[in-house]
Write a protein that holds these residues in place. Structure first.
Motif, PDB file in Angstrom:
ATOM      1  N   ASP A   1     -20.462  10.156  19.786  1.00  0.00           N
ATOM      2  CA  ASP A   1     -21.806  10.127  19.859  1.00  0.00           C
ATOM      3  C   ASP A   1     -22.038   8.381  20.222  1.00  0.00           C
ATOM      4  O   ASP A   1     -21.036   7.735  20.459  1.00  0.00           O
ATOM      5  N   ASP A   2     -23.075   7.812  20.093  1.00  0.00           N
ATOM      6  CA  ASP A   2     -23.535   6.631  20.348  1.00  0.00           C
ATOM      7  C   ASP A   2     -22.688   5.493  19.860  1.00  0.00           C
ATOM      8  O   ASP A   2     -22.096   4.311  20.403  1.00  0.00           O
ATOM      9  N   THR A   3     -22.376   5.649  18.494  1.00  0.00           N
ATOM     10  CA  THR A   3     -21.722   4.479  17.589  1.00  0.00           C
ATOM     11  C   THR A   3     -20.507   5.267  16.999  1.00  0.00           C
ATOM     12  O   THR A   3     -20.138   6.414  16.772  1.00  0.00           O
ATOM     13  N   LEU A   4     -19.192   4.345  17.425  1.00  0.00           N
ATOM     14  CA  LEU A   4     -17.997   4.692  17.284  1.00  0.00           C
ATOM     15  C   LEU A   4     -17.682   4.065  15.900  1.00  0.00           C
ATOM     16  O   LEU A   4     -17.910   2.700  15.648  1.00  0.00           O
ATOM     17  N   THR A   5     -17.085   4.699  14.759  1.00  0.00           N
ATOM     18  CA  THR A   5     -16.842   4.316  13.502  1.00  0.00           C
ATOM     19  C   THR A   5     -15.297   4.198  13.429  1.00  0.00           C
ATOM     20  O   THR A   5     -14.858   5.573  13.393  1.00  0.00           O
ATOM     21  N   ILE A   6     -14.852   3.100  12.921  1.00  0.00           N
ATOM     22  CA  ILE A   6     -13.190   3.122  12.720  1.00  0.00           C
ATOM     23  C   ILE A   6     -12.960   2.686  11.271  1.00  0.00           C
ATOM     24  O   ILE A   6     -13.400   1.739  10.868  1.00  0.00           O
ATOM     25  N   ALA A   7     -12.140   3.241  10.800  1.00  0.00           N
ATOM     26  CA  ALA A   7     -11.793   3.003   9.397  1.00  0.00           C
ATOM     27  C   ALA A   7     -10.484   2.087   9.584  1.00  0.00           C
ATOM     28  O   ALA A   7      -9.377   2.730  10.405  1.00  0.00           O
ATOM     29  N   PHE A   8      -9.958   0.950   8.787  1.00  0.00           N
ATOM     30  CA  PHE A   8      -8.863   0.248   9.104  1.00  0.00           C
ATOM     31  C   PHE A   8      -8.268   0.301   7.650  1.00  0.00           C
ATOM     32  O   PHE A   8      -8.802  -0.219   6.720  1.00  0.00           O
ATOM     33  N   THR A   9      -7.008   0.599   7.510  1.00  0.00           N
ATOM     34  CA  THR A   9      -6.181   0.116   6.374  1.00  0.00           C
ATOM     35  C   THR A   9      -4.850  -0.324   7.085  1.00  0.00           C
ATOM     36  O   THR A   9      -4.907  -0.620   8.067  1.00  0.00           O
ATOM     37  N   GLY A  10      -3.996  -0.966   6.082  1.00  0.00           N
ATOM     38  CA  GLY A  10      -2.762  -1.228   6.288  1.00  0.00           C
ATOM     39  C   GLY A  10      -1.906  -2.159   5.254  1.00  0.00           C
ATOM     40  O   GLY A  10      -2.457  -2.001   4.173  1.00  0.00           O
ATOM     41  N   ASP A  11      -0.716  -2.488   5.621  1.00  0.00           N
ATOM     42  CA  ASP A  11       0.137  -3.239   4.540  1.00  0.00           C
ATOM     43  C   ASP A  11       0.058  -2.247   3.343  1.00  0.00           C
ATOM     44  O   ASP A  11       0.039  -2.434   2.204  1.00  0.00           O
ATOM     45  N   THR A  12       0.414  -0.984   3.588  1.00  0.00           N
ATOM     46  CA  THR A  12       0.381   0.274   2.442  1.00  0.00           C
ATOM     47  C   THR A  12       1.731   0.084   1.738  1.00  0.00           C
ATOM     48  O   THR A  12       1.749   0.360   0.627  1.00  0.00           O
ATOM     49  N   HIS A  13       2.687  -0.576   2.321  1.00  0.00           N
ATOM     50  CA  HIS A  13       4.149  -1.093   1.640  1.00  0.00           C
ATOM     51  C   HIS A  13       4.305   0.167   0.692  1.00  0.00           C
ATOM     52  O   HIS A  13       4.649   1.330   1.033  1.00  0.00           O
ATOM     53  N   ASN A  14       4.737  -0.086  -0.657  1.00  0.00           N
ATOM     54  CA  ASN A  14       4.687   0.834  -1.695  1.00  0.00           C
ATOM     55  C   ASN A  14       3.546   1.175  -2.409  1.00  0.00           C
ATOM     56  O   ASN A  14       3.776   1.914  -3.634  1.00  0.00           O
ATOM     57  N   PHE A  15       2.296   1.134  -1.704  1.00  0.00           N
ATOM     58  CA  PHE A  15       1.218   1.606  -2.462  1.00  0.00           C
ATOM     59  C   PHE A  15       0.942   2.948  -1.888  1.00  0.00           C
ATOM     60  O   PHE A  15      -0.168   3.251  -1.241  1.00  0.00           O
ATOM     61  N   PHE A  16       1.794   4.109  -2.165  1.00  0.00           N
ATOM     62  CA  PHE A  16       1.587   5.523  -1.697  1.00  0.00           C
ATOM     63  C   PHE A  16       0.412   6.105  -2.531  1.00  0.00           C
ATOM     64  O   PHE A  16      -0.510   6.733  -1.804  1.00  0.00           O
ATOM     65  N   ASP A  17       0.397   5.912  -3.791  1.00  0.00           N
ATOM     66  CA  ASP A  17      -0.886   6.322  -4.523  1.00  0.00           C
ATOM     67  C   ASP A  17      -2.305   5.872  -3.782  1.00  0.00           C
ATOM     68  O   ASP A  17      -3.142   6.555  -3.753  1.00  0.00           O
ATOM     69  N   GLU A  18      -2.261   4.640  -3.654  1.00  0.00           N
ATOM     70  CA  GLU A  18      -3.596   3.949  -3.132  1.00  0.00           C
ATOM     71  C   GLU A  18      -3.817   4.411  -1.728  1.00  0.00           C
ATOM     72  O   GLU A  18      -5.047   4.779  -1.244  1.00  0.00           O
ATOM     73  N   THR A  19      -2.533   4.710  -1.072  1.00  0.00           N
ATOM     74  CA  THR A  19      -2.933   5.109   0.272  1.00  0.00           C
ATOM     75  C   THR A  19      -3.561   6.796   0.246  1.00  0.00           C
ATOM     76  O   THR A  19      -4.293   6.869   1.254  1.00  0.00           O
ATOM     77  N   GLU A  20      -3.036   7.561  -0.693  1.00  0.00           N
ATOM     78  CA  GLU A  20      -3.419   8.955  -0.668  1.00  0.00           C
ATOM     79  C   GLU A  20      -5.211   8.722  -1.182  1.00  0.00           C
ATOM     80  O   GLU A  20      -5.747   9.391  -0.415  1.00  0.00           O
ATOM     81  N   LEU A  21      -5.314   7.827  -2.154  1.00  0.00           N
ATOM     82  CA  LEU A  21      -6.779   7.817  -2.266  1.00  0.00           C
ATOM     83  C   LEU A  21      -7.505   7.131  -1.310  1.00  0.00           C
ATOM     84  O   LEU A  21      -8.742   7.645  -1.010  1.00  0.00           O
ATOM     85  N   PHE A  22      -7.139   6.327  -0.201  1.00  0.00           N
ATOM     86  CA  PHE A  22      -7.933   6.078   0.943  1.00  0.00           C
ATOM     87  C   PHE A  22      -7.993   7.236   1.925  1.00  0.00           C
ATOM     88  O   PHE A  22      -9.080   7.350   2.473  1.00  0.00           O
ATOM     89  N   VAL A  23      -7.030   8.058   1.987  1.00  0.00           N
ATOM     90  CA  VAL A  23      -7.030   9.328   2.822  1.00  0.00           C
ATOM     91  C   VAL A  23      -8.029  10.253   2.321  1.00  0.00           C
ATOM     92  O   VAL A  23      -9.065  10.729   3.052  1.00  0.00           O
ATOM     93  N   GLY A  24      -8.275  10.273   0.943  1.00  0.00           N
ATOM     94  CA  GLY A  24      -9.233  11.081   0.354  1.00  0.00           C
ATOM     95  C   GLY A  24     -10.660  10.604   0.518  1.00  0.00           C
ATOM     96  O   GLY A  24     -11.426  11.405   0.965  1.00  0.00           O
ATOM     97  N   LYS A  25     -10.659   9.247   0.601  1.00  0.00           N
ATOM     98  CA  LYS A  25     -12.090   8.671   0.889  1.00  0.00           C
ATOM     99  C   LYS A  25     -12.603   8.892   2.221  1.00  0.00           C
ATOM    100  O   LYS A  25     -13.794   9.181   2.346  1.00  0.00           O
TER     101      LYS A  25
END
Lengths: 272, 217
Positions: free
Chosen positions: A57-81
């Motif tokens: 549509d007219d507006t493009l929305t991009i989510a950025f993450t990074g530096d996930t290193h050993n933060f796998f639990d946090e990455t999983e939460l990010f994906v859920g969100k």
């Protein structure tokens, strides 16, 4: 009396059966063995194809993450969100998906990101290059420098981890970047994504002026996004007016979302 | 797929053999310990004292696809020092890999499960594993600032538990005294560090399972 179990032939049969099972990732042969299955190969290209099949549509929305290193639990939460937010069109990971560059960490990182409902793209970080991580990245995500055009915006992903290449002079590949930014009818704006920012020791200081100059050459770069520093900041280095966006690392339980419309863009922070 | 960044093919540098030298000297230091044991045997040829007490062939366990090894037993076979050469062929990895590992094993319990079968159920061990190749450095390369990375891709260590069943197999027809079949389950520091604080990583993912055969002298 010898039981059937102890007969050499039977033992040999057991041994061969176990080896056969072993060929399907049951066994570990080395922390550096790269034996990725099909869903863990050529991931960036597959996601480009997935994205191209979607309508925007007219507006493009991009989510950025990074530096996930050993933060796998946090990455999983990010994906859920992200999966709860239907406005997000795709996700960009700004590098360091594998803390020790181990193939197994690439697999863990991708197993989290592959649960995203939307396409995702990963740029290479310095940690991803340690050991044989560079080969694991090539196998899993593809080329270090790549780009695609979506909704008239060109997304350019470039390897800026000069130190990992001993400041060889061709990382980042500025001539490749210049070629990518040459205006064509297919795109009106460009967004450049990389891991290590020019101000960092990981970026070859002798190339930083040329890099920054090249980004501004055709006045079509909307902003650049990077990681490596783990915190969030919007800044304007080199006394220029080009916007640098440093996005949150996953360990802060926050991520940045950028909404791009025809005339402007907006950067916001979301907690998870 | 672009391959312009692909690093030079793996080469064995002279410095990579440092660990081999260390293992060699370690073995030299411990051989006198074995003399007490071998003296009781009927071997009249002196050089036999220096023969390893066993040879092993291990499958998987994180130290190679197939890893031949040799070693010595001490303290009435309660303690073992083994070294392995590990090979990972290209059909199970993008690149073939060469490595060596040094392994210390303590064997606390043993019992007989029949006339010719001895069970050694709970062995605890520590290993250090060194992968050859310039990308698997041990000392942080000089182009990095000090302490840029805290670990070494080229050398990492881990722990394991294992069990063994000793039989008289091969004992009658060859000079060997018997053959043992063993299994081991372990993990290494880098995997444990990755799992730490991450409930989302299954425990089974950080476990290195392997098994093998030992032929005893």
């Amino acid at each position: 009396m010898k039981t059937k179990m102890m007969q050499p032939k039977f033992m040999f049969f057991i041994f061969i059966s176990l080896i056969t099972v072993g060929c399907e990732n049951t066994f570990d042969y080395s922390p550096y063995a790269i034996d990725f299955s099909e869903e863990n190969r050529n991931v960036n290209q597959k996601n480009i194809e997935k994205l191209m099949a979607t309508e925007c549509d007219d507006t493009l929305t991009i989510a950025f993450t990074g530096d996930t290193h050993n933060f796998f639990d946090e990455t999983e939460l990010f994906v859920g969100k992200v999966n709860q937010n239907p406005a997000i069109d795709f996700v960009i990971h700004v590098g360091d998906i594998a803390d020790f560059g181990l193939p197994k960490q690439f697999l863990w990182g991708n197993s989290m990101l592959s649960k995203l409902a939307v396409p995702y793209f990963v740029v290479i970080g310095n940690h991803d290059l340690i050991g044989n991580g560079s080969e694991a990245y090539l196998e899993m995500f593809g080329a270090f420098d790549y780009s695609f055009i979506y909704n008239k915006i060109k997304f350019v992903f470039i390897n800026t981890n000069s130190l990992e290449f001993e400041y060889c002079g061709t990382v980042p590949d500025i001539r490749w970047l210049e070629g990518q930014l040459i205006p064509t009818e297919d795109f009106t704006k460009a967004i450049v994504i990389f891991h290590t920012p020019p101000s960092d020791i990981g970026f070859d200081a002798t190339l930083s002026d040329d890099f920054h100059h090249t980004l501004g050459l055709y006045h079509n770069v909307l902003f650049v996004v990077h990681g490596h520093l783990h915190h969030h900041e919007i800044y304007y280095p080199f006394e220029g007016n080009l916007t640098y966006v440093n996005v949150y690392g996953a360990e802060h339980n926050k991520f940045n979302v950028i909404q791009i419309s025809e005339s402007s863009y907006e950067i916001e922070t979301i907690g998870f | 797929m672009s391959s312009k960044y692909q690093k030079a093919p793996m080469k064995l540098k002279p410095s990579d053999f440092k660990i081999l030298v260390v293992i060699f000297f370690l073995l030299l230091c411990v051989i006198p310990w074995t003399l007490g044991q071998t003296r009781q045997r009927t071997d009249s040829v002196k050089y036999k004292r220096f023969l390893p007490d066993y040879v092993k062939m291990q499958f998987a366990g994180g130290i190679g696809f197939l890893s031949p090894g040799v070693g010595y037993s001490f303290f009435k076979q309660r303690f073992e020092v083994s070294c392995f050469y590990g090979y990972v062929p290209e059909f199970v990895s993008a690149d073939d890999l060469h490595s060596v590992s040094l392994q210390l094993t303590a064997k606390f319990f043993r019992f007989n499960a029949g006339k010719n079968i001895e069970v050694v159920p709970l062995n605890i061990g520590w290993f250090i594993h060194h992968t050859f190749g310039h990308e698997y450095w041990i000392k942080l390369p000089s182009y990095y600032p000090d302490e840029y990375y805290w670990w070494s891709p080229g050398r990492n260590s881990g722990v394991f538990v294992g069990g063994e069943v000793k039989t008289r197999f091969l004992g009658n027809k060859t000079p060997a005294s018997g053959t043992a079949f063993y299994v081991r389950v372990g993990s290494r520091g880098l995997y444990i560090a990755s799992k730490f604080g991450n409930a989302s990583i299954p425990l089974s993912d950080i476990i290195e399972f392997g098994f093998g055969v030992s032929v005893y002298r």
